[in-house]
Design an enzyme around this catalytic site. Structure first.
Site, PDB file in Angstrom:
ATOM      1  N   ASP A  59       0.866  -1.189   0.000  1.00 12.32           N
ATOM      2  CA  ASP A  59       0.000   0.000   0.000  1.00 12.32           C
ATOM      3  C   ASP A  59       0.896   1.229   0.000  1.00 12.32           C
ATOM      4  OD1 ASP A  59      -2.289   1.660   0.214  1.00 12.32           O
ATOM      5  OD2 ASP A  59      -2.095   1.725   2.384  1.00 12.32           O
ATOM      6  N   SER A  60       0.288   2.372  -0.267  1.00 17.05           N
ATOM      7  CA  SER A  60       1.027   3.626  -0.221  1.00 17.05           C
ATOM      8  C   SER A  60       1.440   3.977   1.203  1.00 17.05           C
ATOM      9  CB  SER A  60       0.176   4.760  -0.795  1.00 17.05           C
ATOM     10  OG  SER A  60      -0.990   4.942  -0.011  1.00 17.05           O
ATOM     11  N   GLY A 101      -2.619   9.142  -4.204  1.00 13.13           N
ATOM     12  CA  GLY A 101      -3.782   9.745  -4.858  1.00 13.13           C
ATOM     13  C   GLY A 101      -3.514  11.028  -5.606  1.00 13.13           C
ATOM     14  N   CYS A 153      -4.326  -1.128  -2.002  1.00 21.24           N
ATOM     15  CA  CYS A 153      -4.414   0.317  -2.213  1.00 21.24           C
ATOM     16  C   CYS A 153      -5.369   0.556  -3.374  1.00 21.24           C
ATOM     17  CB  CYS A 153      -3.022   0.866  -2.529  1.00 21.24           C
ATOM     18  SG  CYS A 153      -2.967   2.588  -3.044  1.00 21.24           S
ATOM     19  N   ASN A 154      -6.440   1.293  -3.134  1.00 20.47           N
ATOM     20  CA  ASN A 154      -7.405   1.550  -4.194  1.00 20.47           C
ATOM     21  C   ASN A 154      -6.781   2.307  -5.357  1.00 20.47           C
ATOM     22  OD1 ASN A 154      -9.071   1.428  -1.513  1.00 20.47           O
ATOM     23  ND2 ASN A 154     -10.568   1.094  -3.128  1.00 20.47           N
ATOM     24  N   CYS A 187     -10.788   4.017  -0.073  1.00 23.53           N
ATOM     25  CA  CYS A 187      -9.345   4.062   0.197  1.00 23.53           C
ATOM     26  C   CYS A 187      -9.090   3.147   1.382  1.00 23.53           C
ATOM     27  CB  CYS A 187      -8.897   5.492   0.508  1.00 23.53           C
ATOM     28  SG  CYS A 187      -7.175   5.625   1.071  1.00 23.53           S
ATOM     29  N   HIS A 200      -7.022   3.287   3.645  1.00 23.06           N
ATOM     30  CA  HIS A 200      -6.744   4.010   4.885  1.00 23.06           C
ATOM     31  C   HIS A 200      -8.030   4.338   5.660  1.00 23.06           C
ATOM     32  CE1 HIS A 200      -2.790   4.774   3.103  1.00 23.06           C
ATOM     33  NE2 HIS A 200      -2.378   5.316   4.244  1.00 23.06           N
TER      34      HIS A 200
END
Length: 259
Positions: A11-12, A44, A74-75, A183, A185
């Site tokens: 993921d980011s 993003g 991660c979307n 997202c 997160h």
């Protein structure tokens, strides 16, 4: 790849741990390796080319760890890069898309909200999915500033509360009955979001669906670890490990690695 190889996730930043939790709960005997690219968060705001390059870098790291499957937790990375990853590598990839489908199908008012990053909402994959539900009005909201606040330990900060009120009030006014968290997160914000939304608005994210899909693909492609196996989990970050450790309630060691 053998059934004893680990599941890889990236993921980011720390948000994809919400996806890791769902996978670990469903598949408790699977070894997992989680990569938090917090140094480059948020994705993003980046260009599609940058997101693809970062996703390739993360994938290469996980492949060197002999992962049998990679979950793009991660979307933004999923909606912008998973097509390229699947074309480049001969390994199964599981992606995360905003849960528009279950929200639209179950919505009684035919009005749903989606809170997501700019990269997700601007992606071709998101628009292709949204276009399938012409009878549902989708209120889109970019979550400017939410990911950096989460990455910096500001989940319960006054700034977070202010931003959530700003983003959610128009959706409440539009009479939504489902809020889609687009997202990985954002599930960590559910307690704050629930304080703002009326009780009849349901919140939906992708965690459980991604976990089920991961299990299905493993059964089809690589197999599962033996049920008597004591799972090993490794977390990597290329930034300050403090926030990631706190999200994990300090239950797991976090390795700092400038991957």
């Amino acid at each position: 790849m053998t059934n004893n190889n680990p599941i890889g996730l990236f993921d980011s930043g720390i948000g994809g741990t919400s996806i890791w939790s769902a996978i670990h709960e469903l598949l408790p005997h699977e070894d997992t390796i989680y990569l938090a690219d917090s140094k480059n968060a948020p994705y993003g705001q980046k260009s599609k080319e940058e997101i693809i390059a970062l996703s390739i870098k993360n994938t290469e790291f996980l492949l060197h760890q002999n992962c049998k499957i990679i979950v793009v937790a991660c979307n933004t990375a999923t909606t912008n890069a998973i097509k390229e990853l699947r074309a480049k590598y001969d390994i199964p990839f599981i992606g995360i898309e905003p849960a528009i489908k279950p929200a639209a199908i179950n919505s009684q008012k035919h009005v749903i909200g989606i809170l997501a990053t700019q990269g997700t909402l601007n992606s071709e994959l998101f628009h292709q999915t949204a276009e399938k539900f012409q009878d549902t009005k989708i209120i889109e909201q970019i979550g400017h500033g939410l990911v950096p606040l989460i990455e910096n330990g500001g989940i319960n900060s006054p700034e977070m509360n202010e931003l959530l009120h700003l983003y959610l009030q128009p959706m409440i006014a539009a009479n939504i009955d489902y809020l889609v968290l687009g997202c990985s997160h954002y599930p960590y914000l559910i307690p704050q979001i629930q304080k703002i939304l009326p009780k009849d608005i349901k919140i939906i994210d992708s965690g459980e669906a991604v976990a089920r899909q991961t299990k299905n693909i493993l059964l089809e492609k690589a197999g599962l670890h033996a049920e008597n196996h004591l799972a090993k989990t490794t977390f990597y970050t290329n930034a300050d490990p403090k926030v990631l450790s706190e999200i994990l309630e300090n239950k797991y060691p976090v390795i700092v690695n400038d991957f």
